[in-house]
Design a protein around this motif. Structure first.
Motif, PDB file in Angstrom:
ATOM      1  N   MET A  55       0.837  -1.197   0.000  1.00 48.59           N
ATOM      2  CA  MET A  55       0.000   0.000   0.000  1.00 48.59           C
ATOM      3  C   MET A  55       0.871   1.246   0.000  1.00 48.59           C
ATOM      4  N   ARG A  56       0.496   2.226  -0.804  1.00 44.28           N
ATOM      5  CA  ARG A  56       1.195   3.509  -0.825  1.00 44.28           C
ATOM      6  C   ARG A  56       0.397   4.488   0.042  1.00 44.28           C
ATOM      7  N   ILE A  57       1.042   5.033   1.077  1.00 43.51           N
ATOM      8  CA  ILE A  57       0.340   5.907   2.009  1.00 43.51           C
ATOM      9  C   ILE A  57       1.078   7.230   2.169  1.00 43.51           C
ATOM     10  N   LEU A  58       0.323   8.297   2.158  1.00 46.69           N
ATOM     11  CA  LEU A  58       0.849   9.650   2.330  1.00 46.69           C
ATOM     12  C   LEU A  58       0.555  10.097   3.755  1.00 46.69           C
ATOM     13  N   VAL A  59       1.580  10.561   4.471  1.00 51.58           N
ATOM     14  CA  VAL A  59       1.433  11.017   5.849  1.00 51.58           C
ATOM     15  C   VAL A  59       1.804  12.486   5.931  1.00 51.58           C
ATOM     16  N   THR A  60       0.899  13.321   6.374  1.00 55.68           N
ATOM     17  CA  THR A  60       1.209  14.733   6.577  1.00 55.68           C
ATOM     18  C   THR A  60       1.581  14.961   8.047  1.00 55.68           C
ATOM     19  N   GLY A  61       2.323  16.036   8.312  1.00 52.96           N
ATOM     20  CA  GLY A  61       2.781  16.268   9.677  1.00 52.96           C
ATOM     21  C   GLY A  61       3.705  15.175  10.144  1.00 52.96           C
ATOM     22  N   ALA A  62       4.509  14.644   9.217  1.00 55.11           N
ATOM     23  CA  ALA A  62       5.251  13.406   9.456  1.00 55.11           C
ATOM     24  C   ALA A  62       6.397  13.530  10.439  1.00 55.11           C
ATOM     25  N   SER A  63       6.911  14.743  10.668  1.00 53.63           N
ATOM     26  CA  SER A  63       8.037  14.878  11.590  1.00 53.63           C
ATOM     27  C   SER A  63       7.606  15.372  12.961  1.00 53.63           C
ATOM     28  N   GLY A  64       6.296  15.499  13.186  1.00 49.65           N
ATOM     29  CA  GLY A  64       5.798  15.993  14.459  1.00 49.65           C
ATOM     30  C   GLY A  64       5.855  14.953  15.565  1.00 49.65           C
ATOM     31  N   PHE A  65       5.432  15.355  16.742  1.00 50.57           N
ATOM     32  CA  PHE A  65       5.446  14.510  17.933  1.00 50.57           C
ATOM     33  C   PHE A  65       4.758  13.172  17.686  1.00 50.57           C
ATOM     34  N   VAL A  66       3.579  13.212  17.078  1.00 48.43           N
ATOM     35  CA  VAL A  66       2.837  11.983  16.775  1.00 48.43           C
ATOM     36  C   VAL A  66       3.228  11.427  15.418  1.00 48.43           C
ATOM     37  N   GLY A  67       3.426  12.313  14.454  1.00 51.14           N
ATOM     38  CA  GLY A  67       3.698  11.885  13.087  1.00 51.14           C
ATOM     39  C   GLY A  67       4.909  10.996  12.943  1.00 51.14           C
ATOM     40  N   ARG A  68       5.978  11.321  13.649  1.00 51.90           N
ATOM     41  CA  ARG A  68       7.197  10.510  13.502  1.00 51.90           C
ATOM     42  C   ARG A  68       6.980   9.085  13.987  1.00 51.90           C
ATOM     43  N   GLN A  69       6.132   8.912  15.001  1.00 55.20           N
ATOM     44  CA  GLN A  69       5.844   7.567  15.499  1.00 55.20           C
ATOM     45  C   GLN A  69       4.949   6.800  14.527  1.00 55.20           C
ATOM     46  N   ALA A  70       3.997   7.503  13.914  1.00 53.56           N
ATOM     47  CA  ALA A  70       3.133   6.855  12.928  1.00 53.56           C
ATOM     48  C   ALA A  70       3.923   6.452  11.695  1.00 53.56           C
ATOM     49  N   VAL A  71       4.825   7.333  11.241  1.00 56.15           N
ATOM     50  CA  VAL A  71       5.653   7.022  10.071  1.00 56.15           C
ATOM     51  C   VAL A  71       6.523   5.805  10.354  1.00 56.15           C
ATOM     52  N   ALA A  72       7.128   5.755  11.526  1.00 58.26           N
ATOM     53  CA  ALA A  72       7.972   4.614  11.879  1.00 58.26           C
ATOM     54  C   ALA A  72       7.176   3.313  11.884  1.00 58.26           C
ATOM     55  N   ALA A  73       5.952   3.355  12.422  1.00 59.48           N
ATOM     56  CA  ALA A  73       5.114   2.150  12.459  1.00 59.48           C
ATOM     57  C   ALA A  73       4.686   1.733  11.061  1.00 59.48           C
ATOM     58  N   LEU A  74       4.331   2.691  10.234  1.00 58.77           N
ATOM     59  CA  LEU A  74       3.923   2.382   8.857  1.00 58.77           C
ATOM     60  C   LEU A  74       5.094   1.816   8.062  1.00 58.77           C
ATOM     61  N   ALA A  75       6.279   2.409   8.222  1.00 56.59           N
ATOM     62  CA  ALA A  75       7.456   1.904   7.519  1.00 56.59           C
ATOM     63  C   ALA A  75       7.776   0.480   7.946  1.00 56.59           C
ATOM     64  N   ALA A  76       7.631   0.204   9.250  1.00 59.19           N
ATOM     65  CA  ALA A  76       7.911  -1.144   9.758  1.00 59.19           C
ATOM     66  C   ALA A  76       6.912  -2.162   9.224  1.00 59.19           C
ATOM     67  N   SER A  77       5.709  -1.697   8.849  1.00 60.92           N
ATOM     68  CA  SER A  77       4.675  -2.606   8.336  1.00 60.92           C
ATOM     69  C   SER A  77       4.953  -3.051   6.902  1.00 60.92           C
ATOM     70  N   GLY A  78       5.866  -2.347   6.232  1.00 57.89           N
ATOM     71  CA  GLY A  78       6.163  -2.665   4.841  1.00 57.89           C
ATOM     72  C   GLY A  78       5.425  -1.796   3.840  1.00 57.89           C
ATOM     73  N   ALA A  79       4.627  -0.840   4.333  1.00 64.76           N
ATOM     74  CA  ALA A  79       3.927   0.068   3.431  1.00 64.76           C
ATOM     75  C   ALA A  79       4.920   0.991   2.735  1.00 64.76           C
ATOM     76  N   GLU A  80       4.554   1.462   1.551  1.00 64.79           N
ATOM     77  CA  GLU A  80       5.354   2.471   0.855  1.00 64.79           C
ATOM     78  C   GLU A  80       4.929   3.830   1.415  1.00 64.79           C
ATOM     79  N   VAL A  81       5.762   4.400   2.267  1.00 66.82           N
ATOM     80  CA  VAL A  81       5.395   5.598   3.007  1.00 66.82           C
ATOM     81  C   VAL A  81       5.973   6.840   2.337  1.00 66.82           C
ATOM     82  N   HIS A  82       5.096   7.802   2.081  1.00 70.45           N
ATOM     83  CA  HIS A  82       5.503   9.115   1.584  1.00 70.45           C
ATOM     84  C   HIS A  82       5.199  10.119   2.694  1.00 70.45           C
ATOM     85  N   ALA A  83       6.256  10.665   3.273  1.00 69.65           N
ATOM     86  CA  ALA A  83       6.135  11.534   4.431  1.00 69.65           C
ATOM     87  C   ALA A  83       6.233  12.995   4.004  1.00 69.65           C
ATOM     88  N   VAL A  84       5.236  13.793   4.379  1.00 66.85           N
ATOM     89  CA  VAL A  84       5.212  15.210   4.030  1.00 66.85           C
ATOM     90  C   VAL A  84       5.532  16.022   5.277  1.00 66.85           C
TER      91      VAL A  84
END
Length: 311
Positions: free
Chosen positions: A1-30
């Motif tokens: 799955m290709r997923i776009l995450v906004t606010g990716a470097s914020g307090f919550v965003g960085r944790q969500a991006v890390a979890a999504l990346a660990a899941s194997g998703a194709e993560v695009h962080a904004v």
């Protein structure tokens, strides 16, 4: 799955991006800032409608996790930029639908609820009420997105965050301010702490948001521990974990006028429908907070931490 995450470097965003990346998703962080997480980073000003539309059109995500918002400590409650983020969210959402996005997760707040005095906040059952410009703007955004996506046939989830703490937290917030003071050997002042709140480690919140975005779950969902804890008990536990209870000064600060006595989530949707349960208990999370702030102020791992205590 290709997923776009906004606010990716914020307090919550960085944790969500890390979890999504660990899941194997194709993560695009904004984000305007880039973190050392293995995903594709896009430095974009999302308040510029053309830039926002362009990044969504370029990525053409299967799903979007939208976290970007104004989050300046204390100021976000009344920040006029809340209105700008409602408008920006609609631009992002419309672009996502036009690009073939199948699922969109927006992020709200427990402040949208009309909090019960004795019970828990339940999605779709507990009434909503406006308290501040921030939560009113969030509620208006949810309503507009719900209408937009229903017409477009896009799955839409609205994750309401409760009281988060953990790595990267603003040093002026409750847990971080107390933990930072304790590891520095300074008095840790707080109010009498009579109110009850639902605390969740931000790493669990990021993992929960990742699970919601990947699952296709729809509707409002509380992202919380589901456990009510008195604020004074959190302060006391930090003192015991650090073996510096002498530094915890409960009642040294005045209680906030008009504070609701209880804000706690019902988490049945999260646990039953999604199968998600937090992995970081309160004692472990607070212990990690002490370690984090000890390292942040240059003291290294905090040797004063006591053995594990029950949650």
């Amino acid at each position: 799955m290709r997923i776009l995450v906004t606010g990716a470097s914020g307090f919550v965003g960085r944790q969500a991006v890390a979890a999504l990346a660990a899941s194997g998703a194709e993560v695009h962080a904004v984000s305007r800032n880039r973190l050392p997480i293995d995903c594709r980073w896009h430095g974009v000003d999302l308040l510029n409608p053309d830039s926002a539309r362009r990044v969504v059109q370029d990525v053409r995500p299967d799903a979007v996790l939208h976290l970007a918002w104004c989050v300046g400590h204390g100021s976000f409650w009344t920040d006029p930029a809340n209105a700008d983020w409602v408008a920006a969210s609609l631009v992002i959402a419309r672009a996502a639908a036009e690009a073939g996005c199948r699922h969109f997760t927006g992020v709200g707040t427990c402040y949208e609820y009309d909090w019960p005095k004795d019970g828990d906040c339940i999605e779709g059952v507990t009434p909503l009420a406006g308290h501040t410009f921030y939560d009113i703007a969030k509620a208006q955004c949810r309503s507009a997105l719900d209408t937009l996506f229903a017409a477009q046939g896009v799955g839409f989830a609205w994750a309401r965050l409760f009281f988060l703490y953990g790595p990267g937290e603003d040093p002026r917030r409750l847990v971080s301010s107390l933990a930072r003071a304790v590891v520095a050997g300074e008095p840790a002042a707080c109010s009498r702490g009579l109110v009850v709140r639902d605390f969740m480690d931000v790493r669990d919140a990021g993992a929960a948001l990742s699970a919601i975005a990947l699952s296709g779950m729809t509707g409002a969902v509380n992202v919380a521990s589901g456990l009510g804890v008195q604020v004074s008990d959190v302060a006391g536990l930090l003192g015991r974990l650090s073996s510096r209870s002498d530094l915890i000064e409960i009642g040294a600060l005045p209680d906030r006028v008009g504070e609701p006595p209880r804000i706690v989530a019902n988490t049945l949707r999260l646990s039953t429908e999604l199968g998600f349960r937090p992995g970081v208990g309160l004692a472990d999370g607070l212990r990690d907070a002490l370690d984090y702030w000890s390292a942040s102020i240059g003291k290294g791992p905090y040797s004063g931490i006591s053995p594990a205590l029950p949650d």
